[in-house]
Design an enzyme around this catalytic site. Structure first.
Site, PDB file in Angstrom:
ATOM      1  N   LYS A  12      29.745  10.293  33.913  1.00  0.00           N
ATOM      2  CA  LYS A  12      30.900   9.456  32.900  1.00  0.00           C
ATOM      3  C   LYS A  12      31.750   8.396  33.733  1.00  0.00           C
ATOM      4  O   LYS A  12      32.046   7.830  34.557  1.00  0.00           O
ATOM      5  CB  LYS A  12      31.871  10.267  32.340  1.00  0.00           C
ATOM      6  CG  LYS A  12      31.700  11.415  31.457  1.00  0.00           C
ATOM      7  CD  LYS A  12      31.305  10.767  29.877  1.00  0.00           C
ATOM      8  CE  LYS A  12      30.529  12.156  29.239  1.00  0.00           C
ATOM      9  NZ  LYS A  12      32.638  12.438  28.528  1.00  0.00           N
TER      10      LYS A  12
ATOM     11  N   LYS B 108      23.317   9.318  28.579  1.00  0.00           N
ATOM     12  CA  LYS B 108      23.487   9.699  27.283  1.00  0.00           C
ATOM     13  C   LYS B 108      24.435   9.771  26.542  1.00  0.00           C
ATOM     14  O   LYS B 108      25.482   8.093  26.252  1.00  0.00           O
ATOM     15  CB  LYS B 108      25.322  10.691  27.749  1.00  0.00           C
ATOM     16  CG  LYS B 108      25.670  11.631  26.808  1.00  0.00           C
ATOM     17  CD  LYS B 108      26.859  12.146  27.719  1.00  0.00           C
ATOM     18  CE  LYS B 108      27.790  13.058  26.920  1.00  0.00           C
ATOM     19  NZ  LYS B 108      29.008  12.634  26.249  1.00  0.00           N
TER      20      LYS B 108
ATOM     21  N   ILE C  91       0.739  -0.966   0.168  1.00  0.00           N
ATOM     22  CA  ILE C  91      -0.275   0.272   0.009  1.00  0.00           C
ATOM     23  C   ILE C  91       0.979   1.219   0.037  1.00  0.00           C
ATOM     24  O   ILE C  91       0.287   2.236  -0.721  1.00  0.00           O
ATOM     25  CB  ILE C  91      -0.853  -0.014   1.128  1.00  0.00           C
ATOM     26  CG1 ILE C  91      -2.363  -1.231   0.826  1.00  0.00           C
ATOM     27  CG2 ILE C  91      -1.690   1.159   1.057  1.00  0.00           C
ATOM     28  CD1 ILE C  91      -2.564  -0.917   2.279  1.00  0.00           C
TER      29      ILE C  91
ATOM     30  N   LYS D 236      19.624  16.348  34.629  1.00  0.00           N
ATOM     31  CA  LYS D 236      19.146  18.078  34.922  1.00  0.00           C
ATOM     32  C   LYS D 236      18.092  18.810  36.133  1.00  0.00           C
ATOM     33  O   LYS D 236      17.556  17.650  36.408  1.00  0.00           O
ATOM     34  CB  LYS D 236      18.546  18.367  33.962  1.00  0.00           C
ATOM     35  CG  LYS D 236      19.735  17.879  32.466  1.00  0.00           C
ATOM     36  CD  LYS D 236      18.424  18.668  31.208  1.00  0.00           C
ATOM     37  CE  LYS D 236      18.975  18.479  30.359  1.00  0.00           C
ATOM     38  NZ  LYS D 236      18.523  18.608  28.772  1.00  0.00           N
TER      39      LYS D 236
ATOM     40  N   ASP E  36      18.809  10.822  32.015  1.00  0.00           N
ATOM     41  CA  ASP E  36      18.290  10.366  31.021  1.00  0.00           C
ATOM     42  C   ASP E  36      20.360  10.026  30.940  1.00  0.00           C
ATOM     43  O   ASP E  36      20.854   9.967  31.384  1.00  0.00           O
ATOM     44  CB  ASP E  36      17.855  10.928  29.514  1.00  0.00           C
ATOM     45  CG  ASP E  36      17.868  10.230  28.273  1.00  0.00           C
ATOM     46  OD1 ASP E  36      17.819   9.534  28.475  1.00  0.00           O
ATOM     47  OD2 ASP E  36      17.641  11.424  27.652  1.00  0.00           O
TER      48      ASP E  36
END
Length: 672
Positions: free
Chosen positions: A317, A115, A35, A293, A113
């Site tokens: 890190k 990274k 389609i 944050k 979150d």
């Protein structure tokens, strides 16, 4: 042209982009490929007849023309800031303590979150329609890469209808990372390695390098994805928190990380970091840390900026997994296509949970760039957790005894009877003589390897002995070996000679896809061979296939098409196939191999550690019983076979697609 055609065209643009979003981002297509293709064909016909109405956001415009003169510079409406890095839990605590010194009333409410390791990019939308893409640059000014970014299939050209109706009015900026997922990067490098080509260093560099290409056709051929992490509006009160920003991104049609989470204490931040310390390796993308944050965006802005970093955010890190090693030697490996690759050799070191004693140096240019010498102390790491690589030389360890490596001289010394050349525009030296005994050995070793026909006993040492003795002068000769001839060689006794003859005999009825992949045709690895097998079913049909028939197969590109046509156009290759047939090699047709066995028509994925068997051997047994081995779970997967130490990601995906989950023992008992 009437207004009706204009309205039809406008709707086609919108609906095809919606279908694309459903397919590439949601993985829930509402229409079949047939389609979509039919509507897309209609759209192209209207554009051909009426080029003046072509929309820049038409699906047909995903791939534009090459850019001449480089990219235009574009000023960001607000800086694309970098973040301050922290490396341990105490630094996380200290960060928030500094914030409290500025404002004691700030609540410890954060948004965290994963990274992503990609290329930062900003997408500009006007009234909900895509306008422009700009790289981070120096944070103030980036480059206009719109033509390349348009090719990224999971980027919507129009915002979805959603509860945030104001987003379809005025200017909206979406910020995120352009990435290549691990599985896609592995496929690219597997293909390059099989073809004797230099693998790419890591997904991040490949993604960034692709966006920097001036020809959008290059970007269109690579599996780029855009993962959004922020949304900006002129009226900042419209987006009060980072949590709301992520909800908006999902609503308007963007892919974003599902690992992101609102967190209500510093301790929970530390727990979040610890939770993903090991589990991050199960993610689809590479990451070296997390972003944390202040959730309230008004508070975040009021905290201000120090240098280039905002006070209200940090990047945690994880410690990179790397080690130092002393280069004891540099050897040159010759691939099955005749490509040469320098490899650094050092004492075994532990790296990312494995023992490593070799690292590819890719080519002579890379040796010169790093200035690697025999005797140097170097830093070794696994690029993208996959390929051992030397990142740099620790020059402070040099004592004057190090030895420079001359690539061309080493080729002459190690391979005095061979001639090499470096094709114009390439960095790899290749064997000039395709009849070389070295290349013959490489081809036989690959043909008999687990990636080929898995002929036990035809490893490197035995192949060397057979070729050096003159018993094997071309690949087909392995099927004409006699036991009494083999017994004359030092490496063989009665049992080993019998075993080799039996193993060769067992390989005479291979599946089409394994046989095709074993031939060493450039750009034809296992996955591509499977596509050929499904489409043409027999080796005879592949031999007779035209360019148009091959290039139109979904998943097969121009290089693979040209390579297979070139291979079957060479008389010596046709003669090889004829000799193999004369010597009793009968390749199963695809229909034959899929009608047989207890797993006929079933698609199987394996995860975890298996009992007393390698994953390659288990996959081979699946194929031999009529099943199809898959590396990743799709909606079409029938079974996920689980061993020990199973990761959570595949289990979750299997549950999402309602795939049957079965343990190794039960699977063996029922099917193998």
């Amino acid at each position: 042209m009437t207004e009706n055609y204009k309205d039809r065209y406008k709707y086609l643009v919108q609906i095809l982009n919606q279908y694309s979003f459903e397919y590439h981002t949601l993985d829930k297509p509402s229409v079949s490929d047939a389609i979509y293709d039919s509507l897309f064909s209609e759209l192209k016909k209207i554009e051909e007849k009426n080029p003046e109405i072509i929309s820049p956001n038409s699906p047909s415009r995903r791939v534009g023309n090459a850019i001449s003169g480089g990219f235009n510079k574009v000023a960001h409406s607000s800086r694309m800031l970098s973040l301050n890095d922290v490396f341990n839990y105490s630094e996380v605590t200290q960060w928030f303590e500094r914030i409290l010194k500025i404002n004691k009333s700030i609540e410890p409410v954060f948004f965290a979150d994963i990274k992503m390791d990609g290329l930062a990019c900003s997408l500009i939308y006007q009234d909900g329609e895509f306008q422009q893409a700009v790289t981070r640059g120096d944070s103030f000014i980036g480059e206009d890469v719109t033509s390349n970014v348009r090719t990224i299939k999971n980027i919507p050209f129009f915002f979805n209808d959603n509860e945030y109706s104001f987003l379809k009015s005025g200017r909206t900026e979406i910020r995120g990372e352009i990435v290549i997922l691990k599985k896609d990067f592995e496929k690219i490098n597997d293909s390059r390695l099989l073809q004797g080509e230099t693998p790419f260093a890591n997904p991040r560099n490949l993604a960034a390098g692709t966006i920097r290409q001036l020809d959008p056709k290059i970007a269109s051929k690579r599996p780029l994805r855009f993962i959004a992490y922020d949304i900006l509006r002129e009226n900042k009160d419209e987006i009060r928190t980072n949590e709301v920003a992520y909800n908006m991104l999902t609503s308007i049609g963007f892919e974003r990380n599902r690992q992101a989470s609102k967190i209500s204490s510093v301790k929970e931040v530390v727990d979040f970091i610890e939770y993903w310390s090991e589990r991050r390796k199960e993610l689809d993308f590479n990451t070296d840390g997390l972003v944390v944050k202040i959730n309230d965006r008004n508070i975040f802005d009021n905290l201000g900026i120090v240098g280039k970093q905002p006070r209200g955010a940090i990047a945690f890190k994880y410690a990179p997994e790397e080690a130092t090693a002393v280069v004891e030697d540099i050897i040159i490996s010759i691939g099955r296509t005749g490509a040469t690759t320098p490899v650094a050799v050092f004492e075994p070191v532990q790296l990312a949970g494995t023992t490593v004693k070799h690292a590819s140096l890719h080519n002579s240019d890379e040796i010169d760039r790093l200035d690697v010498r025999i005797g140097d102390t170097v830093v070794v790491y696994k690029a993208g957790d996959i390929i051992p690589k030397i990142s740099k030389v620790l020059f402070e360890f040099r004592n004057g005894k190090e030895k420079k490596f001359n690539f061309e001289e080493e080729l002459k010394n190690k391979f005095p009877n061979e001639e090499f050349y470096r094709p114009k525009g390439e960095v790899v030296y290749r064997l000039k003589n395709s009849d070389s005994s070295i290349l013959l050995k490489k081809n036989i070793i690959f043909y008999a390897s687990k990636s080929g026909l898995d002929i036990e006993g035809l490893g490197e040492k035995n192949v060397n002995a057979l070729v050096d003795s003159g018993l094997v002068k071309e690949l087909s000769d392995i099927y004409d070996l006699k036991k009494e001839e083999i017994l004359k060689l030092e490496r063989f006794g009665e049992i080993s000679a019998n075993n080799l003859i039996n193993a060769i005999e067992k390989s005479k009825n291979p599946t089409l896809e394994r046989f095709l992949a074993s031939l060493g045709v450039r750009y034809i690895g296992n996955e591509t061979a499977k596509l050929f097998a499904k489409e043409f079913e027999t080796i005879e049909k592949i031999k007779k296939a035209s360019y148009d028939e091959i290039i139109n197969i979904k998943g097969i590109g121009e290089k693979a098409t040209e390579s297979i046509l070139a291979w079957f156009s060479e008389q010596e290759n046709i003669e090889l196939l004829e000799k193999l047939e004369q010597l009793g090699v009968v390749v199963k047709s695809f229909s034959q191999e899929n009608k047989q066995g207890s797993l006929a028509g079933k698609k199987i994925v394996i995860t975890g550690t298996l009992k007393d068997i390698s994953r390659e051997e288990f996959a081979k047994q699946i194929v031999e019983n009529g099943g199809e081995f898959q590396k990743t779970i799709t909606k079409d997967t029938d079974y996920l076979v689980i061993g020990a130490k199973v990761g959570s990601s595949k289990l979750a995906k299997a549950q999402k697609y309602s795939v049957a989950i079965i343990d190794e023992d039960k699977f063996r008992a029922n099917f193998l």
